[in-house]
Design a protein around this motif. Structure first.
Motif, PDB file in Angstrom:
ATOM      1  N   PRO B 120      -4.005 -37.983  -7.999  1.00  0.00           N
ATOM      2  CA  PRO B 120      -5.656 -38.485  -7.932  1.00  0.00           C
ATOM      3  C   PRO B 120      -5.834 -38.572  -9.890  1.00  0.00           C
ATOM      4  O   PRO B 120      -5.346 -37.646 -10.488  1.00  0.00           O
ATOM      5  CB  PRO B 120      -6.578 -37.204  -7.697  1.00  0.00           C
ATOM      6  CG  PRO B 120      -5.347 -36.328  -6.859  1.00  0.00           C
ATOM      7  CD  PRO B 120      -4.122 -36.506  -7.597  1.00  0.00           C
ATOM      8  N   ALA B 149      -6.508 -41.149  -5.377  1.00  0.00           N
ATOM      9  CA  ALA B 149      -7.910 -40.955  -5.415  1.00  0.00           C
ATOM     10  C   ALA B 149      -8.248 -41.293  -6.962  1.00  0.00           C
ATOM     11  O   ALA B 149      -7.364 -41.103  -7.849  1.00  0.00           O
ATOM     12  CB  ALA B 149      -8.257 -39.675  -5.028  1.00  0.00           C
ATOM     13  N   THR B 410     -14.638 -27.338  -5.640  1.00  0.00           N
ATOM     14  CA  THR B 410     -15.695 -28.117  -5.449  1.00  0.00           C
ATOM     15  C   THR B 410     -16.034 -29.534  -5.733  1.00  0.00           C
ATOM     16  O   THR B 410     -16.551 -30.394  -4.953  1.00  0.00           O
ATOM     17  CB  THR B 410     -17.253 -27.378  -5.675  1.00  0.00           C
ATOM     18  OG1 THR B 410     -17.054 -27.034  -7.105  1.00  0.00           O
ATOM     19  CG2 THR B 410     -17.572 -25.991  -5.124  1.00  0.00           C
ATOM     20  N   HIS B 412     -13.544 -31.641  -5.362  1.00  0.00           N
ATOM     21  CA  HIS B 412     -12.608 -32.549  -4.616  1.00  0.00           C
ATOM     22  C   HIS B 412     -13.144 -33.263  -3.694  1.00  0.00           C
ATOM     23  O   HIS B 412     -12.534 -34.206  -2.916  1.00  0.00           O
ATOM     24  CB  HIS B 412     -11.184 -31.820  -4.160  1.00  0.00           C
ATOM     25  CG  HIS B 412     -10.671 -30.966  -5.032  1.00  0.00           C
ATOM     26  ND1 HIS B 412     -10.152 -31.504  -6.116  1.00  0.00           N
ATOM     27  CD2 HIS B 412     -10.212 -29.789  -5.376  1.00  0.00           C
ATOM     28  CE1 HIS B 412      -9.518 -30.492  -6.972  1.00  0.00           C
ATOM     29  NE2 HIS B 412      -9.474 -29.780  -6.439  1.00  0.00           N
ATOM     30  N   GLN B 413     -14.327 -32.905  -3.214  1.00  0.00           N
ATOM     31  CA  GLN B 413     -15.136 -33.811  -2.231  1.00  0.00           C
ATOM     32  C   GLN B 413     -15.700 -35.319  -2.963  1.00  0.00           C
ATOM     33  O   GLN B 413     -16.101 -35.842  -2.098  1.00  0.00           O
ATOM     34  CB  GLN B 413     -16.346 -33.147  -1.560  1.00  0.00           C
ATOM     35  CG  GLN B 413     -17.346 -32.711  -2.423  1.00  0.00           C
ATOM     36  CD  GLN B 413     -18.390 -31.812  -2.081  1.00  0.00           C
ATOM     37  OE1 GLN B 413     -18.182 -30.975  -1.666  1.00  0.00           O
ATOM     38  NE2 GLN B 413     -19.650 -32.426  -1.830  1.00  0.00           N
ATOM     39  N   LEU B 414     -15.625 -35.334  -4.313  1.00  0.00           N
ATOM     40  CA  LEU B 414     -16.069 -36.250  -4.947  1.00  0.00           C
ATOM     41  C   LEU B 414     -15.327 -37.449  -5.199  1.00  0.00           C
ATOM     42  O   LEU B 414     -15.664 -38.665  -5.471  1.00  0.00           O
ATOM     43  CB  LEU B 414     -16.864 -35.846  -6.314  1.00  0.00           C
ATOM     44  CG  LEU B 414     -17.972 -34.950  -6.083  1.00  0.00           C
ATOM     45  CD1 LEU B 414     -18.743 -34.513  -7.208  1.00  0.00           C
ATOM     46  CD2 LEU B 414     -19.266 -35.901  -5.373  1.00  0.00           C
ATOM     47  N   TRP B 415     -13.925 -37.263  -5.016  1.00  0.00           N
ATOM     48  CA  TRP B 415     -12.659 -38.407  -5.345  1.00  0.00           C
ATOM     49  C   TRP B 415     -13.163 -39.630  -4.485  1.00  0.00           C
ATOM     50  O   TRP B 415     -13.681 -39.231  -3.292  1.00  0.00           O
ATOM     51  CB  TRP B 415     -11.395 -37.708  -5.235  1.00  0.00           C
ATOM     52  CG  TRP B 415     -10.898 -36.589  -5.906  1.00  0.00           C
ATOM     53  CD1 TRP B 415     -11.047 -35.487  -5.541  1.00  0.00           C
ATOM     54  CD2 TRP B 415     -10.547 -36.957  -7.191  1.00  0.00           C
ATOM     55  NE1 TRP B 415     -10.199 -34.615  -6.545  1.00  0.00           N
ATOM     56  CE2 TRP B 415      -9.927 -35.497  -7.617  1.00  0.00           C
ATOM     57  CE3 TRP B 415     -10.435 -37.828  -8.210  1.00  0.00           C
ATOM     58  CZ2 TRP B 415      -9.560 -35.153  -8.840  1.00  0.00           C
ATOM     59  CZ3 TRP B 415      -9.866 -37.840  -9.369  1.00  0.00           C
ATOM     60  CH2 TRP B 415      -9.515 -36.380  -9.878  1.00  0.00           C
ATOM     61  N   ILE B 416     -13.321 -40.821  -5.132  1.00  0.00           N
ATOM     62  CA  ILE B 416     -13.133 -41.904  -4.493  1.00  0.00           C
ATOM     63  C   ILE B 416     -11.749 -42.093  -3.913  1.00  0.00           C
ATOM     64  O   ILE B 416     -10.684 -42.318  -4.626  1.00  0.00           O
ATOM     65  CB  ILE B 416     -13.633 -42.980  -5.325  1.00  0.00           C
ATOM     66  CG1 ILE B 416     -15.060 -43.058  -5.861  1.00  0.00           C
ATOM     67  CG2 ILE B 416     -13.385 -44.318  -4.474  1.00  0.00           C
ATOM     68  CD1 ILE B 416     -15.296 -43.657  -6.960  1.00  0.00           C
ATOM     69  N   SER B 417     -11.490 -41.824  -2.499  1.00  0.00           N
ATOM     70  CA  SER B 417     -10.400 -42.174  -2.079  1.00  0.00           C
ATOM     71  C   SER B 417      -9.655 -43.528  -1.942  1.00  0.00           C
ATOM     72  O   SER B 417     -10.620 -44.246  -1.855  1.00  0.00           O
ATOM     73  CB  SER B 417     -10.214 -41.399  -0.763  1.00  0.00           C
ATOM     74  OG  SER B 417     -10.847 -42.131   0.197  1.00  0.00           O
ATOM     75  N   GLU B 419      -8.856 -45.133   0.960  1.00  0.00           N
ATOM     76  CA  GLU B 419      -9.399 -45.391   2.132  1.00  0.00           C
ATOM     77  C   GLU B 419     -10.878 -46.005   1.659  1.00  0.00           C
ATOM     78  O   GLU B 419     -11.349 -47.095   2.107  1.00  0.00           O
ATOM     79  CB  GLU B 419      -9.356 -44.247   2.831  1.00  0.00           C
ATOM     80  CG  GLU B 419      -9.811 -44.578   4.390  1.00  0.00           C
ATOM     81  CD  GLU B 419      -9.996 -43.448   5.323  1.00  0.00           C
ATOM     82  OE1 GLU B 419      -9.193 -42.407   4.650  1.00  0.00           O
ATOM     83  OE2 GLU B 419     -11.012 -43.456   6.109  1.00  0.00           O
ATOM     84  N   GLU B 420     -11.748 -44.937   1.018  1.00  0.00           N
ATOM     85  CA  GLU B 420     -12.947 -45.479   0.618  1.00  0.00           C
ATOM     86  C   GLU B 420     -12.894 -46.725  -0.096  1.00  0.00           C
ATOM     87  O   GLU B 420     -13.975 -47.545   0.047  1.00  0.00           O
ATOM     88  CB  GLU B 420     -13.760 -44.383   0.005  1.00  0.00           C
ATOM     89  CG  GLU B 420     -14.162 -43.122   0.960  1.00  0.00           C
ATOM     90  CD  GLU B 420     -14.573 -41.780   0.176  1.00  0.00           C
ATOM     91  OE1 GLU B 420     -15.617 -41.257   0.764  1.00  0.00           O
ATOM     92  OE2 GLU B 420     -14.213 -41.599  -0.955  1.00  0.00           O
ATOM     93  N   ARG B 432     -20.686 -43.015  -5.800  1.00  0.00           N
ATOM     94  CA  ARG B 432     -20.173 -41.921  -6.245  1.00  0.00           C
ATOM     95  C   ARG B 432     -20.443 -41.163  -7.303  1.00  0.00           C
ATOM     96  O   ARG B 432     -20.565 -39.959  -7.667  1.00  0.00           O
ATOM     97  CB  ARG B 432     -18.579 -41.880  -5.765  1.00  0.00           C
ATOM     98  CG  ARG B 432     -17.896 -40.632  -5.249  1.00  0.00           C
ATOM     99  CD  ARG B 432     -18.778 -39.663  -4.406  1.00  0.00           C
ATOM    100  NE  ARG B 432     -18.634 -40.412  -3.131  1.00  0.00           N
ATOM    101  CZ  ARG B 432     -17.361 -40.484  -2.252  1.00  0.00           C
ATOM    102  NH1 ARG B 432     -16.118 -39.955  -2.670  1.00  0.00           N
ATOM    103  NH2 ARG B 432     -17.663 -40.998  -0.946  1.00  0.00           N
TER     104      ARG B 432
END
Lengths: 494, 434
Positions: B120, B149, B410, B412-417, B419-420, B432
Motif C-alpha cells: 500500500p 491500496a 486504526t 488501515h480502514q482508510l486506505w483506498i483499495s 477494488e474501491e 476518503r
C-alpha cells in the motif's frame, strides 16, 4: 522487539542448537524430575540434593549476563498473514506479521475503534411538523448533518468546509445552533425507549445557547485583539486598582481604630464598609486619570458613621414593651471609650456570681434552700433578675453572719483580756517559770550533741540572750512571742 | 508487537517536494530513498537527431517520455551534453505529471528495490493541492504502479502528527514555498491556509548579492565544478584564476546551468547566510557578528560580513522600498502567520499559537527558529514553537508523519483499495482523503 529466534522463525531458518551458539543462548538442560523427598526442608534439600552447587559451576567459563527472556521463552513462529479489516466495507486484504499461534479468524483488533457518531435522521413528515425554520431549508439542514457526520461533529472543521451553494453565509454558531436545536426537537418529539432521566440527560447534552456563545466569542476576540499598549495599560490599571484597594483597606482600618477610640464603637460598622465599597467601585478610569492624588482618600468623613447610628438608640417605651425589648442602659458615668463599650452578649453571661471568698458558702446556702446557682435553663429577663435577687439575698445573709461572728469573737477576746488583767501577777510568775524551763532544755543538749548545736547555730547566742531578756521584761504585756527584730531593737533602746 | 496502536502492513510512504523526493517504509524513522525531484533529460530532437521537433504547448511531458531521462543522485548533478533539467513541481504543486512515474519508479525500484504492486502506498500532497492533481496521482498509482491500496495525505497534517500533536500551526519552509497552515484535530483549516514563494525571494536576494556589482566585493562567477578544469588558490577578494572546460561549455544547456547556479547560491546561503535573532540592528552587526569566509568553485573566496544577515532578514521583514517596487512580493513569515490566524476562529488562535510547528528544510536556515520566536513574542504573550533539533526530522517531517500514520492500526480502514478505485473511480479520493 523480535529476538533472534523470532527472526529465525520468520525467515524459516532452522533453529541454532549447536553449542557454539552465542553466550546469550541458554543451553537446554535436560529436565531431571527429582522431587524433593518428604520430611526434608526445601533449603536443606537444595544444599544436599542432586542440584547442590558443585565446584564445576564455579570453575566453568565466565559468561555474559543472560539476556532477559521477555517473550516467555521458546520459539515463536511468526507468519505473514493477510487480514481483513472489519471496519472496511470492501474486501481489501492487507498483510502483517502475526504469531502463528494467534487465531486467524479473530476480528481485526483495531476495527473496534471505528466508532461512528449517532446521526439523527428524519422523515419528511417529521421535518414539516417540528423542524421547519425560516432560515434553513431542508436541503441545507441535510447538508449540515452530512458534514457533521463526515467530520465527527468537529465544529471548526465543519465550519471550515461548509460550502452550501447559494446559501447564506453561516457562522459556526449558526451551524451549531441549527444542529443542536434539530437534535433536541427530534429527541423531544420521538418516543423514548429509556427512562426520563436519561432523556433529559441527553437533551442536556444538546443544550446550546447561541447568544451566549456569540457573546463569549466576542469577549475572546476582544481579549485577543488588544494591542500591546492596551495590555500594558490594563496591567497598569490592575496594579493601580490593587494599590488603591490596599490604601482603602488601610484607611478603613485606621478609621475604625479611630472610631473605636473616639465613639467607643466596636465591631459591626456596616455603613462604613458600604461606604468603602462604593468608593472602590467608583469609575476606575477616572481614578486612573487622577493618578497619585488618589492616595489621599476622598472622604475622610469621621462624623458620618456616628451620625448615621441606627435608630436603635431612640427610646420608645411603648415600642419596647410591645416587643418585649429590655434595654440595658450603659452606665452614663463611664466615659465613652472602647473599654466601656460592650458588644452584644448573652443575658446569662451577665448573671452575677458571688465573690470568690464567699462563693462556697453562698452556694452551700443556696443548695440548702434548693436553688442551683449554675446556668439557668431559661435565662429570661425575669428569671435572671430573680436568680440574682436570691443570690444577692444569700450573699447578704452570709456577709451579715460573718460580721456577727466577728463581733462575737471580739467580745470574747475582750472578755478574756479583762479576765487576765484582773489576775495579772500570777500570770507573770508563770511566764518566768516557763522561760527558765525553756533555757534549761536548750542548754542541756549543747554540750552533749554537736550536731544539734550546728542545727541551732542559725540563731546566734547573742540574739538568744536578748530574747531571753526581752521575754522576761515584756512577758507582762503580751503573750505573743517576742523573737522578732523590731521588739529586740526596742529592747536595746530601753 | 502492538505498541502504541501500531500495526505495520509494510506500507510505503512517498513525500515529494520541490527539492527532493522522499520514499521509505512506513514505521521507519527516516526515509530510505531521498532523491532530487529535479531530473535531467536529453530532448529527443538532440538525442535522436532526427529533427522532428514538436513545439506544441504540452511538449514538455510528451518529449520527456521519449527523451532519455536521468533521475536520482547521478541524474541532474552529472554533466551531460545537451542535458536539460526539469522539475515536475511548481510552487509546491505537481504541475507536470510526465516524469512522476519515472521518478517514483527510480525511488522505489532502483533505490529501495521493492515493487509498488506489493505495498500500500501513502503519498503526500501540499495543503493547497487541487482535486485534479490528487486524482491524477491516484490514477498513476493504481493504473501504472498497480498498488493494492493508496492514500493521499496532507503534508501539514503529517507534520503535525510528526510533532506528536493533533492541532498545530504548521510553518513549513521548503525550497520554493513557505506555508503557514492551521491544523485542527488532524484536519487543515482551508480558510486559514497561507503560502507564498518566499524562499524564492530569499534565493533571488542572495543571488543578487553575490552576482551584482558591489563596492566592497567583486561579483562572483557561479560556474559549477563540472565546468572548471583548473583553478589556483587566490587571496580573499582577489580575482579568481581558473580555466573553464571549453569542451563542455558548448554542450551545456541553459536549464542545467541555471539549476547548478541555483545550487551554488543555495550552498552559499546554507553555509554563510543567517538571520539575527532579535531583528535588524546595525550596531550589533558591526560590533559582534563574525565575518564568514566562503570559497566558490572558481576559487574566488571572500569574507562576508553584515550582508549575510540581510539575506535572512528577507524572511521576516521587507523594506518599504522593496514593497513599493514589487506590489505582489511574496508575504514574509510574520505576515503569513497574521493572515492565517486572522482567518481562524478567535477561540482557536490561542490553541494554534501555543502549538507552532516549524518544519521544512528551509527552516534550518541559521538563526531562523530563534528569530521566529522573538517575532512571535512581539505579538503573542503565550506561544510555543516545536522545532525538532534533529535536521532529519526537520527536513523530512512530512514523510515522518506519513510513516507514523501509515503504520497505525486504526489507519488501515482508510486506505483506498484497488477494488474501491475500480468501483467508484476518481470520486473516492475526495471522499476518503479529506
Amino acid at each position: 522487539m523480535a529476538s533472534a529466534s523470532d527472526v529465525r522463525s520468520i525467515l524459516s531458518l532452522p533453529a541454532v542448537s549447536s553449542p557454539a551458539a552465542g553466550p546469550s543462548q541458554p543451553k537446554n538442560q535436560v529436565a531431571v524430575s527429582n522431587r524433593k523427598p518428604e520430611g526434608i526442608s526445601r533449603e536443606l534439600y537444595s544444599l544436599i540434593g542432586p542440584s547442590a552447587p558443585t565446584l564445576l559451576a564455579q570453575l566453568a567459563q565466565p559468561r555474559l549476563k543472560q539476556k532477559p527472556n521477555l517473550g516467555g521463552g521458546g520459539k515463536v513462529k511468526w507468519e505473514w498473514r493477510l487480514f481483513k479489516n472489519g471496519a472496511r466495507s470492501d474486501s481489501l486484504k492487507l498483510g502483517h506479521w502475526v504469531k502463528a499461534t494467534d487465531n486467524p479468524d479473530a476480528d481485526y483488533k483495531f476495527a473496534k475503534y471505528n466508532a461512528q457518531p449517532t446521526v439523527y435522521e428524519w422523515s419528511q413528515d417529521e421535518y414539516s411538523r417540528h423542524l421547519e425554520d425560516s432560515e434553513w431549508t431542508k436541503e441545507e439542514t441535510e447538508y449540515l448533518f452530512k458534514l457533521a457526520q463526515e467530520y465527527d461533529i468537529r465544529w471548526h472543521i465543519i465550519n471550515d468546509r461548509y460550502e452550501y451553494p447559494s446559501g447564506p453565509k453561516r457562522e459556526i454558531e449558526d451551524l451549531k445552533d441549527r444542529y443542536y436545536s434539530v437534535c433536541r426537537k427530534l429527541i423531544r418529539n420521538r418516543t423514548w425507549a429509556g427512562d426520563e432521566f436519561s432523556k433529559s440527560q441527553l437533551l442536556l447534552s444538546f443544550q446550546y445557547d447561541k447568544e451566549r456563545e456569540i457573546l463569549r466569542k466576542k469577549y475572546v476576540a476582544s481579549l485577543a485583539n488588544r494591542t500591546p499598549e492596551q495590555i500594558q495599560e490594563e496591567e497598569a490599571l490592575y496594579i493601580e486598582i490593587k494599590r488603591l484597594d490596599q490604601n482603602e483597606r488601610q484607611f478603613k482600618r485606621d478609621r475604625e481604630n479611630l472610631l473605636r477610640t473616639i465613639a467607643g464603637v466596636d465591631s459591626g460598622l456596616p455603613d462604613i464598609i458600604e461606604d468603602d465599597a462604593s468608593l472602590i467601585i467608583a469609575d476606575p478610569k477616572k481614578k486612573k486619570l487622577k493618578g497619585i492624588d488618589l492616595d489621599i482618600p476622598q472622604t475622610p468623613v469621621l462624623t458620618a458613621p456616628v451620625m448615621r447610628r441606627p435608630p436603635a438608640l431612640n427610646k420608645n417605651a411603648v415600642y419596647d414593651t410591645t416587643h418585649c425589648i429590655i434595654r440595658n442602659d450603659p452606665p452614663s458615668t463611664t466615659p465613652a471609650t472602647k473599654v466601656a463599650h460592650t458588644p452584644a452578649y448573652f443575658r446569662s453571661v451577665r448573671i452575677s456570681y458571688p465573690k470568690a471568698g464567699i462563693a462556697d458558702k453562698v452556694n452551700a446556702l443556696l443548695a440548702e434552700v434548693g436553688v442551683t446557682n449554675s446556668r439557668l435553663v431559661m435565662p429570661t429577663h425575669a428569671n435572671c433578675q430573680r436568680l440574682e435577687s436570691v443570690t444577692d439575698a444569700a450573699t447578704n445573709l452570709i456577709e451579715l453572719k460573718r460580721v456577727l461572728d466577728k463581733v462575737n469573737l471580739d467580745i470574747e477576746v475582750l472578755k478574756n483580756r479583762l479576765q487576765l488583767r484582773e489576775d495579772g501577777g500570777d500570770s507573770a510568775s508563770v511566764a518566768d517559770a516557763t522561760e527558765m524551763d525553756d533555757r534549761g532544755d536548750t542548754a542541756e543538749p549543747e554540750g552533749e550533741n554537736g550536731r544539734s548545736q550546728s542545727v541551732l547555730s542559725a540563731r546566734s547566742t547573742r540574739s538568744r540572750k536578748h530574747t531571753r531578756r526581752s521575754m522576761s521584761i515584756s512577758s507582762v504585756d503580751t503573750t505573743v512571742a517576742t523573737s522578732s527584730r523590731p521588739s529586740t531593737k526596742r529592747q536595746k533602746r530601753m | 508487537m502492538v505498541n502504541y496502536g501500531g500495526d505495520e502492513v509494510s506500507a510505503l510512504v512517498i513525500d515529494i517536494g520541490s527539492s527532493s523526493l522522499r520514499a521509505g517504509y512506513a514505521g521507519d524513522d527516516a526515509p530510505k530513498a531521498i532523491i532530487p525531484s529535479s531530473y535531467g533529460y536529453i530532448p529527443p530532437s538532440v538525442h535522436s537527431d532526427n529533427g522532428d521537433v514538436r513545439m506544441n504547448e504540452s511538449g514538455a511531458s510528451e518529449s520527456v517520455s521519449k527523451a532519455k531521462s536521468f533521475f536520482g543522485h547521478s541524474g541532474p548533478s552529472i554533466w551531460r551534453a545537451n542535458m536539460e533539467i526539469g522539475n515536475p513541481i511548481t510552487d509546491g504543486l505537481i504541475t507536470d505529471f510526465g516524469p512522476i512515474p519515472a521518478l517514483f519508479r527510480h525511488a522505489l525500484e532502483d533505490v529501495m528495490r521493492c515493487s509498488a504492486s506489493e505495498h500500500p502506498i501513502l503519498v503526500t500532497e501540499p495543503s493547497w493541492n487541487t482535486t485534479a492533481n490528487r486524482e491524477r496521482m491516484a490514477e498513476i498509482m493504481f493504473e501504472e504502479f498497480q498498488v493494492p491500496a493508496f492514500y493521499v495525505a496532507n503534508t501539514s497534517v503529517l507534520n503535525t502528527f510528526a510533532a506528536g500533536k493533533g492541532s498545530a500551526l504548521v510553518i513549513d519552509i521548503g525550497q520554493s514555498t513557505a506555508s503557514v497552515v492551521p491544523v485542527v484535530d488532524g484536519f487543515v483549516l482551508r480558510k486559514g491556509l497561507q503560502h507564498s514563494s518566499l524562499p524564492k525571494l530569499v534565493h533571488a536576494h542572495a543571488r543578487h548579492l553575490l552576482t551584482a556589482p558591489n563596492p566592497v566585493r567583486r561579483p562572483a562567477d557561479l560556474y559549477p565544478y563540472q565546468l572548471i578544469s583548473s583553478k589556483q588558490a587566490v587571496e580573499p577578494n582577489a580575482p579568481p584564476r581558473y580555466t573553464l572546460r571549453e569542451d563542455r561549455l558548448a554542450g551545456t544547456t541553459q536549464s542545467w546551468r541555471e539549476w547548478y547556479e541555483a545550487r551554488e547560491v543555495e550552498e552559499w546561503v546554507q553555509s554563510v547566510a543567517g538571520v539575527l535573532d532579535q531583528g535588524w540592528n546595525d550596531q550589533l552587526i558591526v560590533q559582534h557578528r563574525q565575518h564568514k569566509q566562503y570559497e566558490f568553485p572558481t576559487g574566488y573566496n571572500a569574507w562576508f560580513g553584515p550582508e549575510r544577515f540581510g539575506v535572512g532578514e528577507m524572511y521576516f521583514h521587507h523594506s518599504p522600498q522593496l514593497v513599493a517596487g514589487n506590489p505582489d512580493i511574496p508575504k514574509h513569515i510574520p505576515g503569513l502567520i497574521t493572515d492565517s490566524l486572522r482567518a481562524c476562529d478567535p477561540e482557536l488562535r490561542q490553541v494554534l499559537i501555543s502549538n507552532v510547528v516549524l518544519t521544512g528544510g528551509g527552516s534550518l536556515f541559521s538563526g531562523l527558529a530563534d528569530r521566529l520566536g522573538s517575532e512571535l513574542a512581539r505579538s503573542f504573550p503565550h506561544f510555543k514553537i516545536h522545532a525538532p533539533g534533529n535536521p532529519i526530522e526537520r527536513r523530512y517531517g512530512g514523510w515522518l508523519g506519513g510513516s507514523i500514520l501509515a503504520s497505525l492500526g486504526t489507519f488501515h480502514q482508510l486506505w483506498i483499495s484497488r477494488e474501491e478505485w475500480q468501483e467508484h473511480g476518481k470520486a473516492i479520493v475526495g471522499q476518503r482523503c479529506k
